[in-house]
Motif scaffolding. Structure first.
Motif, PDB file in Angstrom:
ATOM      1  N   ILE A 146     -18.954  36.195 -55.739  1.00 23.50           N
ATOM      2  CA  ILE A 146     -18.892  35.468 -57.004  1.00 23.50           C
ATOM      3  C   ILE A 146     -20.321  35.311 -57.521  1.00 23.50           C
ATOM      4  N   TYR A 205      -8.469  39.878 -57.492  1.00 24.40           N
ATOM      5  CA  TYR A 205      -7.878  38.571 -57.796  1.00 24.40           C
ATOM      6  C   TYR A 205      -6.507  38.418 -57.147  1.00 24.40           C
ATOM      7  N   TYR A 212     -10.899  34.643 -62.587  1.00 30.95           N
ATOM      8  CA  TYR A 212     -11.999  35.328 -63.258  1.00 30.95           C
ATOM      9  C   TYR A 212     -13.261  35.037 -62.457  1.00 30.95           C
ATOM     10  N   ASN A 213     -14.257  35.924 -62.576  1.00 28.53           N
ATOM     11  CA  ASN A 213     -15.435  35.834 -61.715  1.00 28.53           C
ATOM     12  C   ASN A 213     -16.475  34.883 -62.298  1.00 28.53           C
ATOM     13  N   LEU A 231     -11.215  37.527 -54.005  1.00 27.38           N
ATOM     14  CA  LEU A 231     -12.101  36.407 -54.301  1.00 27.38           C
ATOM     15  C   LEU A 231     -11.321  35.102 -54.181  1.00 27.38           C
TER      16      LEU A 231
END
Length: 574
Positions: A375, A562, A480-481, A323
């Motif tokens: 996301i 990540y 973090y998402n 991501l």
């Protein structure tokens, strides 16, 4: 098309130069192998363990291994193996207990109470308590620490503004900073930690599992200053492994921490040592892998990729989506980048499909928004719901290039006339220099002269953070998402705002997103991205993947979305 052919030739030339250096690199790798083996044996003898372990290459010398100061993935990969926060992210990307149990959260979402596990120790054998976390959280907020993640990870805690001196719109303090004002308190017995938030933050548990939120030992930091995290003797940590040998530009040797207690299953921590090869040259890393010295390498020479067999086809070459966004930073405080028309023209002049699928050989995906796929928001995927369901940048490159030329003329630089020569800075790893050479050609279509500044990794991050550049390659992999993690980078006061972008309207949208109502939260974040893309505050180029080589003999490790490699359960299968 002619321009693309020139770029391809430039890329091939770069790769040929890389191959030409291979002989010397192989020799260096062989020498490193011998010295690493000796160092591992010495470290094993000193700690009373066997030399059972494995070797990986995840990057060159880390800029820092201070959890509060690190903002690079290579440093974080070492930090998550040697430190442990209150909580952890497991192999299923779920939040699980770390040094504390899962927190109790008040109904209003403002009070988070963590109960520490019994018998926690630092690697030096001394007791670790909630008071260590209170100190570490407040140290993050202290302006003198200059923690790049401070606003991101503790900015939602009550008292943060007082801690940083209540800065005005220009970032100037209006009161004396008081880091003790941060509303984090350990109980007298050190068993519980209470954190009071200024506003609800639904992902605060994920922040408490983030490397920057790891504890540091106050006595060690105060006794040694910034040098505390630069040598094994003073590197006091609390994770499953500790540093027992460290030779810059060669290796870091991690050994099992005999005092470790925490969220990881100690019965699965079986390797006595993990050796990290500190190599910046991908050819040297590749030589170390092929010789059997390293069982995993992150820096794979890009010219070797076509010949490698992917893991799903039975090979040892792995490609995994993460991501994050590969982007270009423009120094928004420097002329001519202060003009949004210039910034947008530079963005439109880039053929993202060509970069991702030709230069990057299909290992990345073209980026037409800043926040990429994967996301979430309250209605599904943030990417799908952005900009009314359309990408911000069209995939019609020819039309984009014509618009770019028009914007340059409107900005007062028709065909590049009067535009200053600019410098594009990048470190020499992966695709960074081939991409720089392509950008040099692409912006040449606008009449712009671009010089490439190749910077060593050790100097690159400090240079970019200080704003000592014209244009620079950049990138962000999420912690973090939540899309706020990507977008908050561009608030005026954010420590990771390398482009020095400042827009009160954007800042206001981010501030308005800090609410418990998820619908409002994501609506305001969509508005923030609208502003960011309209201003062309940064130039998204591609969406990240990680690619690496890993020997079938190395088991127990995993790679997260990540961008982290979790090594603590790793072992060699005989």
């Amino acid at each position: 098309m002619k321009m693309k052919n020139i770029a391809a030739v430039a890329m091939a030339g770069c790769m040929a130069a890389s191959l030409a250096a291979c002989g010397g690199s192989a020799s260096s790798a062989a020498s490193s192998a011998a010295s690493t083996e000796a160092a591992t044996s010495e470290a094993a003898e000193a700690t009373g363990t066997s030399a059972n372990g494995f070797t990986v290459q995840l990057g060159p010398n880390p800029e820092t291994l201070d959890p509060a100061l690190n903002n690079a993935i290579d440093g974080a990969n070492t930090i998550i193996t040697t430190f442990e926060p209150l909580l952890l992210i497991d192999e299923n990307n779920e939040v699980v207990p770390g040094q504390a149990d899962l927190p109790e959260v008040s109904e209003d979402g403002l009070t988070w109470t963590f109960t520490m596990k019994d018998g926690l120790k630092w690697s030096d054998g001394s007791d670790l308590t909630a008071k260590d976390f209170e100190y570490s959280f407040k140290r993050l907020a202290c302006p003198d620490t200059a923690a790049p993640y401070a606003e991101t990870v503790v900015g939602m805690i009550d008292g943060y503004e007082d801690a940083i001196g209540n800065p005005d719109a220009g970032g100037n303090t209006t009161t004396d900073p008081d880091w003790d004002a941060l509303n984090v308190h350990a109980s007298e017995d050190g068993k519980t930690l209470t954190v009071q938030l200024a506003y609800p933050c639904s992902y605060f548990d994920k922040l408490c599992a983030f490397a920057a939120m790891s504890p540091v030992q106050q006595a060690t930091v105060e006794a040694n200053g910034d040098a505390w995290c630069t040598q094994p003797d003073t590197f006091v940590c609390n994770g499953p492994y500790m540093i027992t040998d460290w030779i810059p530009s060669e290796r870091i040797v991690l050994s099992k921490n005999p005092n470790y207690k925490g969220g990881w299953d100690s019965s699965k921590i079986v390797s006595d040592t993990i050796t990290l090869l500190l190599l910046e040259d991908s050819s040297a890393a590749y030589a170390a892998y092929n010789s059997g010295e390293a069982q995993l390498i992150k820096d794979v020479p890009t010219d070797e990729i076509p010949s490698l067999t992917k893991a799903e086809d039975g090979g040892d070459f792995y490609v995994d989506t993460i991501l994050g966004t590969y982007y270009i930073s423009l120094n928004d405080q420097k002329e001519p980048f202060t003009d949004a028309k210039v910034r947008k023209a530079l963005s439109l002049a880039i053929d993202r499909d060509y970069v991702a699928n030709t230069i990057m050989q299909g290992t990345y995906e073209p980026a037409y928004n800043f926040v990429g796929p994967g996301i979430v928001d309250e209605n599904g995927m943030f990417y799908d719901n952005a900009n009314g369901g359309k990408t911000y940048i069209s995939d019609d490159y020819d039309a984009n290039l014509e618009e770019a030329k028009q914007l340059m003329a409107e900005a007062g630089y028709p065909n590049g006339e009067g535009f200053p020569t600019i410098e594009y800075s990048a470190n020499d790893a992966g695709y960074h220099i081939p991409v720089a050479e392509y950008v040099q050609q692409a912006w040449g279509e606008l009449g712009i002269t671009v010089n490439i500044n190749k910077v060593e990794w050790a100097s690159f991050l400090p240079m970019r953070r200080a704003g000592d550049y014209d244009v620079s390659r950049n990138g962000w992999v999420m912690d973090y998402n939540d899309p706020s993690n990507m977008l908050e980078l561009f608030t005026t006061t954010n420590g990771n705002n390398d482009g020095k972008y400042a827009n009160p309207e954007f800042d206001a949208a981010i501030d308005a997103s800090k609410v418990a109502d998820k619908s409002v939260h994501f609506q305001k974040l969509h508005e923030a991205e609208d502003i960011l893309m309209k201003d062309a505050a940064a130039i998204p180029v591609a969406y990240y993947t990680d690619f690496w080589l890993q020997s079938p003999s190395l088991k127990g490790t995993w790679h997260s979305p990540y961008g982290y490699w979790y090594l603590q359960y790793g072992y060699i299968e005989e």
